[in-house]
Write a protein that holds these residues in place. Sequence first.
Motif, PDB file in Angstrom:
ATOM      1  N   LEU A  40      -8.370  -4.335   9.631  1.00 50.67           N
ATOM      2  CA  LEU A  40      -7.502  -4.410   8.453  1.00 50.67           C
ATOM      3  C   LEU A  40      -6.997  -3.010   8.098  1.00 50.67           C
ATOM      4  CD1 LEU A  40      -6.154  -5.876   6.115  1.00 50.67           C
ATOM      5  CD2 LEU A  40      -8.345  -5.744   4.883  1.00 50.67           C
ATOM      6  N   TYR A  41      -7.850  -2.011   8.210  1.00 48.75           N
ATOM      7  CA  TYR A  41      -7.434  -0.630   7.982  1.00 48.75           C
ATOM      8  C   TYR A  41      -6.282  -0.265   8.924  1.00 48.75           C
ATOM      9  CZ  TYR A  41      -7.409   4.425   8.479  1.00 48.75           C
ATOM     10  OH  TYR A  41      -7.001   5.730   8.570  1.00 48.75           O
ATOM     11  N   LEU A  42      -6.440  -0.554  10.209  1.00 48.66           N
ATOM     12  CA  LEU A  42      -5.383  -0.225  11.185  1.00 48.66           C
ATOM     13  C   LEU A  42      -4.079  -0.951  10.867  1.00 48.66           C
ATOM     14  CD1 LEU A  42      -7.312  -0.233  14.582  1.00 48.66           C
ATOM     15  CD2 LEU A  42      -6.402   1.738  13.358  1.00 48.66           C
ATOM     16  N   LYS A  43      -4.194  -2.221  10.542  1.00 49.57           N
ATOM     17  CA  LYS A  43      -3.008  -3.021  10.224  1.00 49.57           C
ATOM     18  C   LYS A  43      -2.302  -2.455   8.982  1.00 49.57           C
ATOM     19  CE  LYS A  43      -3.363  -7.529  10.629  1.00 49.57           C
ATOM     20  NZ  LYS A  43      -2.421  -8.307  11.427  1.00 49.57           N
ATOM     21  N   THR A  44      -3.086  -2.142   7.966  1.00 46.14           N
ATOM     22  CA  THR A  44      -2.517  -1.627   6.719  1.00 46.14           C
ATOM     23  C   THR A  44      -1.869  -0.262   6.936  1.00 46.14           C
ATOM     24  OG1 THR A  44      -4.249  -2.821   5.515  1.00 46.14           O
ATOM     25  CG2 THR A  44      -3.022  -1.163   4.291  1.00 46.14           C
ATOM     26  N   HIS A  57       9.388   1.760  -1.089  1.00 46.21           N
ATOM     27  CA  HIS A  57       8.604   2.733  -1.857  1.00 46.21           C
ATOM     28  C   HIS A  57       7.345   2.091  -2.438  1.00 46.21           C
ATOM     29  CE1 HIS A  57       7.797   6.436  -3.977  1.00 46.21           C
ATOM     30  NE2 HIS A  57       7.611   5.729  -5.075  1.00 46.21           N
ATOM     31  N   GLN A  58       7.506   0.958  -3.074  1.00 44.87           N
ATOM     32  CA  GLN A  58       6.374   0.275  -3.701  1.00 44.87           C
ATOM     33  C   GLN A  58       5.310  -0.114  -2.666  1.00 44.87           C
ATOM     34  OE1 GLN A  58       7.448  -3.307  -5.754  1.00 44.87           O
ATOM     35  NE2 GLN A  58       5.420  -3.575  -6.631  1.00 44.87           N
ATOM     36  N   LEU A  59       5.734  -0.713  -1.559  1.00 47.25           N
ATOM     37  CA  LEU A  59       4.779  -1.141  -0.543  1.00 47.25           C
ATOM     38  C   LEU A  59       4.164   0.046   0.197  1.00 47.25           C
ATOM     39  CD1 LEU A  59       6.465  -4.339   0.930  1.00 47.25           C
ATOM     40  CD2 LEU A  59       4.571  -4.180  -0.717  1.00 47.25           C
ATOM     41  N   HIS A  60       4.972   1.063   0.469  1.00 47.41           N
ATOM     42  CA  HIS A  60       4.473   2.261   1.138  1.00 47.41           C
ATOM     43  C   HIS A  60       3.293   2.841   0.349  1.00 47.41           C
ATOM     44  CE1 HIS A  60       4.834   5.779   3.776  1.00 47.41           C
ATOM     45  NE2 HIS A  60       4.777   6.546   2.693  1.00 47.41           N
ATOM     46  N   GLU A  61       3.449   2.953  -0.962  1.00 46.34           N
ATOM     47  CA  GLU A  61       2.386   3.497  -1.811  1.00 46.34           C
ATOM     48  C   GLU A  61       1.210   2.532  -1.932  1.00 46.34           C
ATOM     49  OE1 GLU A  61       3.817   4.962  -5.541  1.00 46.34           O
ATOM     50  OE2 GLU A  61       5.025   6.531  -4.587  1.00 46.34           O
ATOM     51  N   GLN A  62       1.497   1.244  -2.078  1.00 47.59           N
ATOM     52  CA  GLN A  62       0.425   0.252  -2.196  1.00 47.59           C
ATOM     53  C   GLN A  62      -0.414   0.203  -0.916  1.00 47.59           C
ATOM     54  OE1 GLN A  62       1.759  -3.715  -3.174  1.00 47.59           O
ATOM     55  NE2 GLN A  62      -0.305  -4.412  -3.598  1.00 47.59           N
ATOM     56  N   PHE A  63       0.239   0.219   0.234  1.00 54.45           N
ATOM     57  CA  PHE A  63      -0.479   0.192   1.504  1.00 54.45           C
ATOM     58  C   PHE A  63      -1.346   1.451   1.663  1.00 54.45           C
ATOM     59  CE2 PHE A  63       3.067  -2.558   3.619  1.00 54.45           C
ATOM     60  CZ  PHE A  63       2.676  -3.653   2.866  1.00 54.45           C
ATOM     61  N   GLU A  65      -2.762   3.213  -0.757  1.00 56.11           N
ATOM     62  CA  GLU A  65      -3.940   3.019  -1.610  1.00 56.11           C
ATOM     63  C   GLU A  65      -4.957   2.117  -0.912  1.00 56.11           C
ATOM     64  OE1 GLU A  65      -2.782   1.479  -5.426  1.00 56.11           O
ATOM     65  OE2 GLU A  65      -1.391   3.137  -5.782  1.00 56.11           O
ATOM     66  N   GLN A  66      -4.450   1.062  -0.280  1.00 58.48           N
ATOM     67  CA  GLN A  66      -5.340   0.097   0.364  1.00 58.48           C
ATOM     68  C   GLN A  66      -6.039   0.687   1.577  1.00 58.48           C
ATOM     69  OE1 GLN A  66      -2.832  -3.333   0.985  1.00 58.48           O
ATOM     70  NE2 GLN A  66      -2.616  -3.688  -1.209  1.00 58.48           N
ATOM     71  N   TYR A  67      -5.316   1.386   2.443  1.00 61.26           N
ATOM     72  CA  TYR A  67      -5.992   1.917   3.639  1.00 61.26           C
ATOM     73  C   TYR A  67      -6.925   3.066   3.280  1.00 61.26           C
ATOM     74  CZ  TYR A  67      -2.721   5.870   4.560  1.00 61.26           C
ATOM     75  OH  TYR A  67      -1.978   7.020   4.494  1.00 61.26           O
TER      76      TYR A  67
END
Length: 167
Positions: A40-44, A57-63, A65-67
């Motif tokens: 999941l880390y690699l995918k994110t 921009h929103q997804l780039h930052e959200q991803f 945070e998640q990884y």
Amino acid sequence: MDIETLNGVSTMEVNIGITEENREKIAEGLSKVLADSYLLYLKTHNYHWNVTGELFHQLHEQFEEQYTELAEAIDEIAERIRAIGFRAPGSFKEFNELTSIEEDVDQPKAKEMVKRLAKANEQVIRTAREALKPANEAEDEATIDLLTERLTVHSKTAWMLRSHLED
């Protein structure tokens, strides 16, 4: 102190009030959670690098945070496996054999990335729930706490991702 020698390597016996058989079952479950978390880390991280479109921009930052959160979690999970006396899997080959997260073979668009990450987070939840069973049976509170935290994080992450897909 009981010292064992296996293949010329001396190790101290683990005596934490959990039988070796139970610790082994717990380590097997945690290894699957570790593998799922790593994939999941690699995918994110891949999606963070390659997302495009109006949600960039929103997804780039959200991803990101998640990884970042996943990177810390991966270390905690591996260290718990070691703490209960077993070797943590650490190669891509091992992770690939243990994971239930599907690897991408294409380059999805932003909304599909979000959908796939939501599903992958839900898979980690299912894997963590399975890993909880032997931890609960052995009354291994440290592992229970770790897995409960993972359930909380992945549940919230999946919900936030699914929210992007609502009209």
